[in-house]
Motif scaffolding. Structure first.
Motif, mmCIF file in Angstrom:
data_model
loop_
_atom_site.group_PDB
_atom_site.id
_atom_site.type_symbol
_atom_site.label_atom_id
_atom_site.label_comp_id
_atom_site.label_asym_id
_atom_site.label_seq_id
_atom_site.Cartn_x
_atom_site.Cartn_y
_atom_site.Cartn_z
ATOM 1 N N GLU A 1 0.863 -1.190 0.000
ATOM 2 C CA GLU A 1 0.000 0.000 0.000
ATOM 3 C C GLU A 1 0.895 1.234 0.000
ATOM 4 O OE1 GLU A 1 -3.967 0.368 1.782
ATOM 5 O OE2 GLU A 1 -3.017 1.708 3.237
ATOM 6 N N GLY B 1 -4.469 -0.207 -3.001
ATOM 7 C CA GLY B 1 -4.892 -0.313 -1.619
ATOM 8 C C GLY B 1 -4.521 -1.668 -1.045
ATOM 9 N N THR C 1 0.235 -0.667 5.623
ATOM 10 C CA THR C 1 -0.721 0.429 5.628
ATOM 11 C C THR C 1 -0.131 1.605 6.394
ATOM 12 O OG1 THR C 1 -1.773 -0.505 7.588
ATOM 13 C CG2 THR C 1 -2.760 -1.031 5.471
ATOM 14 N N ARG D 1 -5.132 5.817 7.665
ATOM 15 C CA ARG D 1 -6.124 4.845 8.102
ATOM 16 C C ARG D 1 -6.701 5.197 9.467
ATOM 17 N NH1 ARG D 1 -7.933 0.930 4.445
ATOM 18 N NH2 ARG D 1 -6.250 0.390 3.006
ATOM 19 N N SER D 2 -8.008 5.318 9.551
ATOM 20 C CA SER D 2 -8.644 5.355 10.859
ATOM 21 C C SER D 2 -8.428 3.997 11.526
ATOM 22 C CB SER D 2 -10.150 5.598 10.710
ATOM 23 O OG SER D 2 -10.857 5.093 11.814
ATOM 24 N N LEU E 1 -9.729 0.458 10.034
ATOM 25 C CA LEU E 1 -8.737 -0.559 9.700
ATOM 26 C C LEU E 1 -9.021 -1.853 10.452
ATOM 27 C CD1 LEU E 1 -6.185 -1.450 8.264
ATOM 28 C CD2 LEU E 1 -4.841 -0.383 10.088
ATOM 29 N N GLU F 1 -11.890 -3.663 8.793
ATOM 30 C CA GLU F 1 -11.478 -4.317 7.546
ATOM 31 C C GLU F 1 -10.684 -5.597 7.832
ATOM 32 O OE1 GLU F 1 -12.577 -3.347 4.727
ATOM 33 O OE2 GLU F 1 -12.333 -1.196 4.351
ATOM 34 N N SER G 1 -1.123 -8.149 9.206
ATOM 35 C CA SER G 1 -1.312 -6.734 8.889
ATOM 36 C C SER G 1 -0.091 -5.935 9.296
ATOM 37 C CB SER G 1 -2.541 -6.186 9.616
ATOM 38 O OG SER G 1 -2.654 -4.789 9.407
ATOM 39 N N ILE H 1 1.623 -2.230 9.652
ATOM 40 C CA ILE H 1 1.289 -0.808 9.792
ATOM 41 C C ILE H 1 2.589 -0.036 9.990
ATOM 42 C CG2 ILE H 1 -0.052 0.912 11.064
ATOM 43 C CD1 ILE H 1 -1.827 -1.328 12.095
ATOM 44 N N THR I 1 -2.182 3.843 17.066
ATOM 45 C CA THR I 1 -2.917 3.089 16.049
ATOM 46 C C THR I 1 -2.758 1.592 16.262
ATOM 47 O OG1 THR I 1 -2.726 4.856 14.404
ATOM 48 C CG2 THR I 1 -3.111 2.634 13.572
#
Length: 290
Positions: free
Chosen positions: A38, A44, A66, A71-72, A76, A79, A93, A95, A120
């Motif tokens: 991303e 995306g 990400t 990203r909120s 996130l 999702e 994932s 981040i 986050t």
């Protein structure tokens, strides 16, 4: 190389519509992981992960990475939870901070990148565990949010970071750390020390991206790698020749993967350059005995 996961990156410059076929072929070859990208303006990560997961049966798919500013954390987590419930045990994932210039272009550059990333990751992991979350942080504000459909098996959330303070942060709050291309075994010694300083335990995973090019013509391999190692050398602040790659003959590439494993890597994700990347994947897997 028992217990080492070997993955391949679906490069950001490759057409999105070709991802399903690539993922199926990579799975058939015996690859453990497929990582999608991303980056601002390319593709995306969550949607690409969904495409790859839906096209395959056992392949683990990683999102690398990400950018937290884009990203909120609540969205996130929603999702990721959806993917984790439909494809249990097959998602990772990543981040990260995001490239500062890109975050400024998008109008989302945070006041404190470190605070934003820590908050986050903390919120996303808590929501995925099924907790109700209220946070009044420096960058993240969440009031009494919980997931209606949290996954039974929360996916690992790993931090894609490079700098010392960010590595300590990852050791403190993430399930694992994802190291960018160009870092070799000696770099991993420093990385592991910083993760431990942050409090990482034995279950904290270490995944490493690496530029890769496999072939029997050393000059052709060097030419194929040159644009990538030149640009990454400038980004890392080191001479181009010191940018670590998994390259050379299949046997040489296998030796470099082994060196990363010995230095503490749990997963090595190969970012292939040059022609016929799947042929290169097959050659590497054969050389490591897969």
């Amino acid at each position: 190389m028992t217990n080492l996961r070997i993955g391949v990156m679906y490069d950001r410059d490759w057409a999105p519509e070709e991802l399903p076929g690539f993922a199926r072929r990579a799975e058939a070859l015996g690859v453990d992981d497929l990582w999608v990208v991303e980056d601002l303006g390319w593709t995306g990560g969550v949607s690409a992960a969904a495409v790859a997961l839906g096209a395959t049966e056992r392949l683990r798919v990683g999102i690398g990475i990400t950018p937290a500013p884009l990203r909120s954390p609540a969205l996130l987590a929603m999702e990721l939870a959806t993917l984790a419930r439909v494809f249990p045990g097959r998602l990772v994932s990543g981040i990260g901070h995001g490239v500062r210039e890109w975050m400024e272009q998008a109008g989302v550059a945070p006041r404190s990148p470190l605070a934003l990333l820590e908050e986050t990751i903390t919120v996303v992991r808590a929501l995925l565990r099924g907790e109700r979350v209220t946070v009044e942080g420096r960058e993240v504000r969440i009031e009494d949010i919980g997931l209606v459909h949290p996954p039974a098996e929360p996916p690992p959330v790993v931090a894609g970071v490079v700098r010392p303070r960010s590595l300590e942060l990852s050791g403190r709050v993430a399930d694992g750390t994802l190291i960018a291309e160009g870092h070799g075994p000696r770099d991993l010694e420093r990385v592991r020390a910083l993760l431990a300083k942050g409090g990482a335990g034995e279950d904290h995973t270490l995944s490493v991206f690496a530029f890769a090019c496999v072939g029997d013509d050393p000059d052709a391999v060097a030419r194929a790698l040159h644009p990538s190692t030149e640009g990454h050398g400038a980004w890392l602040g080191r001479p181009q020749e010191e940018v670590f790659t998994v390259s050379g003959s299949a046997r040489q590439a296998a030796g470099k993967i082994s060196a990363l494993r010995s230095a503490g890597a749990d997963t090595v994700v190969l970012r292939f350059v040059g022609p016929e990347p799947l042929r290169q994947v097959e050659a590497v897997l054969g050389a490591v005995g897969r």
